[in-house]
Design a protein around this motif. Structure first.
Motif, PDB file in Angstrom:
ATOM      1  N   ARG A  96       0.814  -1.211   0.000  1.00 43.42           N
ATOM      2  CA  ARG A  96       0.000   0.000   0.000  1.00 43.42           C
ATOM      3  C   ARG A  96       0.856   1.272   0.000  1.00 43.42           C
ATOM      4  NH1 ARG A  96      -5.385   0.335   3.179  1.00 43.42           N
ATOM      5  NH2 ARG A  96      -5.711   1.646   1.354  1.00 43.42           N
ATOM      6  N   PHE A  97       2.166   1.105   0.187  1.00 45.82           N
ATOM      7  CA  PHE A  97       3.069   2.253   0.175  1.00 45.82           C
ATOM      8  C   PHE A  97       3.968   2.264  -1.062  1.00 45.82           C
ATOM      9  CE2 PHE A  97       1.981   1.188   4.526  1.00 45.82           C
ATOM     10  CZ  PHE A  97       1.501   2.406   4.986  1.00 45.82           C
ATOM     11  N   SER A 102      -1.419   5.012  -4.202  1.00 42.97           N
ATOM     12  CA  SER A 102      -1.874   4.123  -3.128  1.00 42.97           C
ATOM     13  C   SER A 102      -1.635   4.759  -1.760  1.00 42.97           C
ATOM     14  CB  SER A 102      -1.180   2.762  -3.221  1.00 42.97           C
ATOM     15  OG  SER A 102       0.218   2.867  -3.044  1.00 42.97           O
ATOM     16  N   ILE A 103      -0.576   5.523  -1.638  1.00 45.66           N
ATOM     17  CA  ILE A 103      -0.306   6.219  -0.374  1.00 45.66           C
ATOM     18  C   ILE A 103      -1.382   7.263  -0.106  1.00 45.66           C
ATOM     19  CG2 ILE A 103       1.317   7.735   0.845  1.00 45.66           C
ATOM     20  CD1 ILE A 103       3.541   6.282  -0.839  1.00 45.66           C
ATOM     21  N   ALA A 135      11.260   4.384  -0.826  1.00 42.62           N
ATOM     22  CA  ALA A 135      10.769   5.259  -1.892  1.00 42.62           C
ATOM     23  C   ALA A 135       9.564   4.645  -2.603  1.00 42.62           C
ATOM     24  CB  ALA A 135      11.873   5.547  -2.888  1.00 42.62           C
ATOM     25  N   ALA A 136       8.583   5.488  -2.905  1.00 44.11           N
ATOM     26  CA  ALA A 136       7.445   5.085  -3.731  1.00 44.11           C
ATOM     27  C   ALA A 136       7.856   5.147  -5.205  1.00 44.11           C
ATOM     28  CB  ALA A 136       6.261   6.003  -3.453  1.00 44.11           C
ATOM     29  N   ASP A 137       6.901   4.912  -6.080  1.00 44.52           N
ATOM     30  CA  ASP A 137       7.202   4.866  -7.515  1.00 44.52           C
ATOM     31  C   ASP A 137       7.674   6.197  -8.084  1.00 44.52           C
ATOM     32  OD1 ASP A 137       4.717   6.074  -7.197  1.00 44.52           O
ATOM     33  OD2 ASP A 137       3.866   5.174  -9.013  1.00 44.52           O
ATOM     34  N   ASP A 138       7.428   7.282  -7.351  1.00 47.08           N
ATOM     35  CA  ASP A 138       7.869   8.595  -7.823  1.00 47.08           C
ATOM     36  C   ASP A 138       9.219   8.993  -7.245  1.00 47.08           C
ATOM     37  OD1 ASP A 138       7.115   8.968  -5.224  1.00 47.08           O
ATOM     38  OD2 ASP A 138       5.806  10.691  -5.609  1.00 47.08           O
ATOM     39  N   ALA A 142       7.741   7.195   1.059  1.00 51.46           N
ATOM     40  CA  ALA A 142       6.325   7.111   1.416  1.00 51.46           C
ATOM     41  C   ALA A 142       6.021   7.985   2.624  1.00 51.46           C
ATOM     42  CB  ALA A 142       5.948   5.661   1.697  1.00 51.46           C
ATOM     43  N   PHE A 143       6.932   8.019   3.587  1.00 52.33           N
ATOM     44  CA  PHE A 143       6.716   8.797   4.799  1.00 52.33           C
ATOM     45  C   PHE A 143       6.610  10.292   4.502  1.00 52.33           C
ATOM     46  CE2 PHE A 143       8.266  10.836   8.777  1.00 52.33           C
ATOM     47  CZ  PHE A 143       7.256  10.411   9.604  1.00 52.33           C
ATOM     48  N   GLU A 144       7.355  10.781   3.521  1.00 48.86           N
ATOM     49  CA  GLU A 144       7.247  12.193   3.144  1.00 48.86           C
ATOM     50  C   GLU A 144       5.862  12.498   2.600  1.00 48.86           C
ATOM     51  OE1 GLU A 144       9.364  14.587   3.821  1.00 48.86           O
ATOM     52  OE2 GLU A 144      10.655  13.122   4.812  1.00 48.86           O
ATOM     53  N   HIS A 145       5.318  11.586   1.818  1.00 58.52           N
ATOM     54  CA  HIS A 145       3.939  11.756   1.354  1.00 58.52           C
ATOM     55  C   HIS A 145       2.976  11.779   2.540  1.00 58.52           C
ATOM     56  CE1 HIS A 145       4.482  11.541  -2.968  1.00 58.52           C
ATOM     57  NE2 HIS A 145       5.205  10.424  -2.864  1.00 58.52           N
ATOM     58  N   MET A 146       3.195  10.880   3.497  1.00 55.74           N
ATOM     59  CA  MET A 146       2.295  10.792   4.649  1.00 55.74           C
ATOM     60  C   MET A 146       2.321  12.069   5.470  1.00 55.74           C
ATOM     61  SD  MET A 146       2.985   6.837   5.843  1.00 55.74           S
ATOM     62  CE  MET A 146       1.597   6.734   6.988  1.00 55.74           C
ATOM     63  N   LYS A 147       3.504  12.617   5.692  1.00 53.38           N
ATOM     64  CA  LYS A 147       3.583  13.870   6.457  1.00 53.38           C
ATOM     65  C   LYS A 147       2.809  14.984   5.777  1.00 53.38           C
ATOM     66  CE  LYS A 147       8.061  14.305   6.835  1.00 53.38           C
ATOM     67  NZ  LYS A 147       9.352  14.936   7.217  1.00 53.38           N
TER      68      LYS A 147
END
Length: 251
Positions: A96-97, A102-103, A135-138, A142-147
């Protein structure tokens, strides 16, 4: 500054299932100031909370599913029976990350759950593993996206081992999060998936450096996902390690 030490009861789940009251008494005898529940409550969450009060153990929170859908009332009722003000989502599947899209969906779910929790006077937090710090696909963690995507009221219960396992230094991360990480999971282990957890000082995490960086943390939580040996000996060792280092204290 020394912080109170709690035990994540998932660490001793087998012992709790065999002898719930006796195992909680052993935790209290070791000197722990609090406990965090994770699905095992003996006869009931209400009786578990009463026993903790009798033993002088503060119930600092619980690992529970997100309070959404069919599980919503179960989660909220359990929190009420335990008398807690914080609940933590303990895990989501690593896939999911994997992508930014998905994130975003994950964060939408957590935000919706946070609205439900806050309406009941609860704080909601998220407990990480290693997938959130890859890192996600970009190419973005993932944690940076979550923040960025999560409501600022959503807490992070940072598990410092899994951050280190993902190849990052947990110290600057917990320092930057500050009060958003009131509960810190202090864990050590090896470099390979599936390895049992290790006692503090025997794994890959510089425990003192990371704990000192978490200046705003209110609680230190000892946790072992698995352990190849006497788990009570390990949780006693870890408690004493934090006390002797001047990082934590018991009751």
């Amino acid at each position: 500054m020394s912080k109170p030490i709690a035990l994540q009861l998932y660490s001793i789940r087998d012992a709790l299932n065999a002898d719930f009251a006796g195992s909680l008494r052993r935790v209290a005898e070791l000197g722990y100031a609090g406990v965090e529940f994770a699905g095992v409550y003996g006869e009931s969450p209400t009786s578990a909370a009463a026993l903790c009060a009798e033993l002088g153990l503060q119930v600092i929170g619980a690992h529970l599913p997100l309070p959404l859908g069919e599980q919503q009332e179960y989660v909220l009722d359990t929190a009420a029976e335990l008398g807690i003000t914080r609940l933590f989502c303990p895990w989501m599947p690593p896939d999911r990350f994997a992508t930014a899209d998905s994130i975003r969906v994950v964060c939408d779910e957590i935000n919706a759950a946070n609205d439900v929790a806050r309406a009941r006077g609860l704080q909601l937090g998220y407990h990480n593993h290693d997938a959130e710090f890859r890192a996600a696909d970009d190419g973005v963690l993932a944690f940076e996206h979550m923040k960025r995507l999560l409501d600022p009221a959503v807490l992070f219960e940072i598990d410092i081992f899994w951050v280190q396992f993902a190849g990052l230094d947990p110290a600057p991360i917990v320092r930057e999060l500050g009060e958003r990480t009131p509960v810190l999971h202090v864990k050590d282990g090896g470099e390979n998936y599936g390895d049992p957890m290790r006692k503090y000082g025997e794994g890959i995490v510089d425990i003192p450096a990371v704990v000192r960086a978490a200046e705003a943390a209110e609680w230190l939580v000892v946790e072992l996902d698995t352990y190849d040996g006497d788990v009570f000996e390990a949780v006693a060792y870890n408690f004493n390690f934090l006390v002797e280092q001047g990082l934590g204290h018991g009751r």
